[in-house]
Every structure is written in structure tokens, then in C-alpha cells.
Write a protein that holds these residues in place. Structure first.
Motif, PDB file in Angstrom:
ATOM      1  N   GLU A 267       0.836  -1.201   0.000  1.00 27.74           N
ATOM      2  CA  GLU A 267       0.000   0.000   0.000  1.00 27.74           C
ATOM      3  C   GLU A 267       0.874   1.256   0.000  1.00 27.74           C
ATOM      4  O   GLU A 267       1.897   1.322   0.676  1.00 27.74           O
ATOM      5  CB  GLU A 267      -0.897  -0.008   1.243  1.00 27.74           C
ATOM      6  CG  GLU A 267      -1.809   1.203   1.360  1.00 27.74           C
ATOM      7  CD  GLU A 267      -2.604   1.199   2.658  1.00 27.74           C
ATOM      8  OE1 GLU A 267      -3.475   2.071   2.816  1.00 27.74           O
ATOM      9  OE2 GLU A 267      -2.330   0.331   3.513  1.00 27.74           O
ATOM     10  N   ASP A 268       0.453   2.252  -0.789  1.00 26.52           N
ATOM     11  CA  ASP A 268       1.213   3.504  -0.865  1.00 26.52           C
ATOM     12  C   ASP A 268       1.201   4.236   0.473  1.00 26.52           C
ATOM     13  O   ASP A 268       0.164   4.301   1.154  1.00 26.52           O
ATOM     14  CB  ASP A 268       0.619   4.435  -1.925  1.00 26.52           C
ATOM     15  CG  ASP A 268       0.897   3.963  -3.339  1.00 26.52           C
ATOM     16  OD1 ASP A 268       1.686   3.014  -3.503  1.00 26.52           O
ATOM     17  OD2 ASP A 268       0.321   4.552  -4.277  1.00 26.52           O
ATOM     18  N   CYS A 269       2.346   4.797   0.809  1.00 26.32           N
ATOM     19  CA  CYS A 269       2.426   5.688   1.964  1.00 26.32           C
ATOM     20  C   CYS A 269       1.831   7.031   1.556  1.00 26.32           C
ATOM     21  O   CYS A 269       2.068   7.518   0.448  1.00 26.32           O
ATOM     22  CB  CYS A 269       3.880   5.868   2.399  1.00 26.32           C
ATOM     23  SG  CYS A 269       4.133   7.130   3.674  1.00 26.32           S
ATOM     24  N   HIS A 284       8.425   0.354   8.556  1.00 23.48           N
ATOM     25  CA  HIS A 284       7.552   1.226   7.760  1.00 23.48           C
ATOM     26  C   HIS A 284       8.008   1.226   6.300  1.00 23.48           C
ATOM     27  O   HIS A 284       7.181   1.168   5.380  1.00 23.48           O
ATOM     28  CB  HIS A 284       7.572   2.649   8.317  1.00 23.48           C
ATOM     29  CG  HIS A 284       6.756   3.618   7.512  1.00 23.48           C
ATOM     30  ND1 HIS A 284       5.376   3.644   7.547  1.00 23.48           N
ATOM     31  CD2 HIS A 284       7.137   4.586   6.627  1.00 23.48           C
ATOM     32  CE1 HIS A 284       4.934   4.591   6.728  1.00 23.48           C
ATOM     33  NE2 HIS A 284       5.981   5.181   6.159  1.00 23.48           N
ATOM     34  N   LYS A 288       5.220  -0.224   3.450  1.00 22.97           N
ATOM     35  CA  LYS A 288       4.560   0.810   2.654  1.00 22.97           C
ATOM     36  C   LYS A 288       5.385   1.097   1.400  1.00 22.97           C
ATOM     37  O   LYS A 288       6.611   1.017   1.413  1.00 22.97           O
ATOM     38  CB  LYS A 288       4.407   2.111   3.462  1.00 22.97           C
ATOM     39  CG  LYS A 288       3.524   1.992   4.699  1.00 22.97           C
ATOM     40  CD  LYS A 288       2.062   1.759   4.327  1.00 22.97           C
ATOM     41  CE  LYS A 288       1.194   1.729   5.591  1.00 22.97           C
ATOM     42  NZ  LYS A 288      -0.238   1.488   5.263  1.00 22.97           N
ATOM     43  N   HIS A 290       6.881   3.699  -1.111  1.00 21.87           N
ATOM     44  CA  HIS A 290       7.228   5.119  -1.139  1.00 21.87           C
ATOM     45  C   HIS A 290       7.613   5.593  -2.538  1.00 21.87           C
ATOM     46  O   HIS A 290       7.931   6.774  -2.727  1.00 21.87           O
ATOM     47  CB  HIS A 290       8.365   5.395  -0.148  1.00 21.87           C
ATOM     48  CG  HIS A 290       7.964   5.157   1.270  1.00 21.87           C
ATOM     49  ND1 HIS A 290       8.084   3.921   1.885  1.00 21.87           N
ATOM     50  CD2 HIS A 290       7.404   5.989   2.192  1.00 21.87           C
ATOM     51  CE1 HIS A 290       7.635   4.000   3.126  1.00 21.87           C
ATOM     52  NE2 HIS A 290       7.216   5.241   3.339  1.00 21.87           N
TER      53      HIS A 290
END
Length: 300
Positions: A267-269, A284, A288, A290
């Protein structure tokens, strides 16, 4: 160049080894310097000015291979135009170890045998003939060409004057930058991005393959439209503009390369490439994605 080739043949870098030359033997060194001056004194002044221009050109090549260590550059001049060509091709002066004793370069001190290898004889001749020597800041082409094509060219994007120092497809393979440093914003601090990127581009370091690679990035302009619509790979760019172009497109390239290799982006940050947490919190960074445009915070 043929006069320089003859001179270097008469006074080659491998004529003496470090053990054979006593740096304090001024009598021997003075004899060698006088011999060098005597050879060049046979040429008329106009020919020597042309030779001076050619020497400046060779020095610029050797400077690029030695990180501008003047003591090394003067010594490498003794390998002549063929040495300059090989140093340029291999991006290193170590390829010349058969032409000159590299032991000379172990210290950062000047090498008496090579101090003023060509510049000192020329200086002696200018003085003896009572003529004004060429200026240090004169372009290397001054005494050879009446006109230099492209000397007044400007950056195709910002119009900054750059002339032959502008970057084009012809010299992209010499672009002086570490690619990883051009990853967008905080991506360069994210090891889950920087490490795969380095692994994918390490073969481009000091390689002729770098130029075509940078040229291929223009195919990614569709992702950055309309900002780069008018940028074309046939144009000329200053260092700042071309750096900006690379920063805006390298992250897209590595994203697509990783996906083609089977990577499934998480999933996109929200903060995308600007995210500061990605730099210091590996969990993180791993959970995620980036490699994306920020939807929160400042996207610039």
C-alpha cells in the motif's frame, strides 16, 4: 599531435624508474630539461602555440582520470596522445602502468623528473624569444581553430550559457553524478529502495552504457506530463536542468523495473517519496510503498 608524439617518444615516461632518478640530482634533472627545451626550440612560434593548445586538451583528459592531481597529470603527459586515449576510455590512469612507473605517484609530492614536462620547455622558449606566452584561461582551441561549433550554445530548457560544457547524448556517459543520490527526495535514504536501485545500476558506473541508459529515461516523460513535454533527448542541458530531469524520472524507472522483476508494491504511503519515517524505521519502509507521489504534505 604528431609533434607531441615525437617528443614523448624521445622522453617517455618509462625511460627511468623511480629507483634510477635521484630527486636531489639537480645536474641530471637540469640536463634532461635542457634536452627537452632544445627539441621544442626547433619549431616556429606558431607551431608551438598549436602544440600548447594540444597539451591543454591532453591535460584536461588526464585531469579527469586523476581527479585533477597536477603532479600526476604532468607525469602522465609523457605517455602522449595514445596514453590520453586509453586513460579516457578506461577512466583511469592505472591502465598506463606499462608506460610509466606508477610508483612515482605513491606520494602526493611533485615528481621532479616530470615537473613542467612540457610547460617548462615552452616557458623557456617564450622567454628566450621574448614573446608573450598564451594565457592560462585561453580556451584550448584558441591556437588551433578559428571557430568552435557550439561554443555559444545555451541550455535548451533554461537558456543558461554553457557551450561545450552542456550535456547532450554525446557526453551523458560522462555525467559526473552518483545515480543513487538522484533518487527523489527521501527515497535515497530508504534502504529498501536505494539498495535495489544501486544493484540495478552499479554496472553503469564508469561505463559507456550510462549514456544510453539516461537517454532511455526520456521514454518516462509520459508519467511526468506536462512538466517535461518540451524536453527532448536531442537537446542540450546544463548540469542543474539535467539533474532535475533525472531526479524526476529515475524513481519511476526503478518502480517499473522492480514490478517487472516480480515485486508487488504494498500500500502507498500517504507521504510518498517525501516520507521521513522511511529513512529511520525499516518496518515502515518495508510495509509501505514510497515510490509514489505524496497525497499528503508538500509534494514538491
Amino acid at each position: 599531435m604528431h609533434r607531441i608524439m615525437l617528443y614523448c617518444h624521445l622522453f617517455p615516461g618509462n625511460r627511468y624508474s623511480q629507483e634510477e632518478i635521484d630527486p636531489d640530482d639537480e645536474e641530471l634533472l637540469d640536463k634532461i630539461r635542457k634536452q627537452r627545451t632544445s627539441i621544442l626550440s626547433e619549431y616556429p612560434t606558431d607551431d608551438l602555440r598549436e602544440l600548447y593548445s594540444a597539451v591543454k586538451f591532453l591535460c584536461s583528459i588526464f585531469d579527469s582520470a586523476t581527479n585533477a592531481q597536477s603532479n600526476v597529470t604532468e607525469a602522465l603527459l609523457s605517455t602522449g596522445p595514445s596514453g590520453a586515449l586509453r586513460a579516457w576510455q578506461y577512466r583511469s590512469y592505472h591502465v598506463l602502468e606499462d608506460d610509466i612507473d606508477l610508483m612515482f605517484f605513491e606520494d602526493d609530492e611533485e615528481i621532479p623528473l616530470f615537473v613542467g614536462y612540457l610547460s617548462l620547455p615552452l616557458k623557456n622558449i617564450w622567454t628566450a624569444r621574448n614573446i608573450m606566452p598564451p594565457k592560462e584561461d585561453d580556451p584550448a582551441s584558441m591556437w588551433i581553430l578559428d571557430q568552435v561549433n557550439g561554443a555559444n550554445d545555451t541550455c535548451s530548457h533554461c537558456a543558461t550559457p554553457g557551450g561545450l560544457k552542456l550535456y547532450t547524448a554525446a557526453n551523458w556517459d560522462r555525467f559526473p553524478i552518483i545515480l543513487t543520490n538522484l533518487l527523489k527526495k527521501n527515497l535515497k535514504l530508504n534502504q529498501t529502495v536505494a539498495q535495489p536501485f544501486y544493484a540495478a545500476t552499479a554496472h553503469l558506473i564508469n561505463s559507456d552504457a550510462l549514456g544510453p541508459f539516461l537517454g532511455d529515461l526520456f521514454a518516462f516523460k509520459t508519467h511526468t506530463a506536462p512538466a517535461f513535454d518540451n524536453w527532448d533527448q536531442t537537446d542540450s542541458y546544463c548540469f542543474m536542468c539535467f539533474t532535475k530531469f533525472l531526479e524526476e524520472h529515475l524513481w519511476i524507472w526503478i518502480l517499473e523495473e522492480r514490478i517487472k522483476g516480480g515485486w508487488m508494491p504494498p500500500e502507498d504511503c500517504w507521504y510518498g517519496w517525501n516520507c521521513r519515517t522511511q529513512a529511520h524505521k525499516r518496518s515502515h519502509a518495508e510495509t509501505k510503498n514510497h515510490l509514489c507521489i505524496p497525497i499528503k504534505g508538500d509534494p514538491a
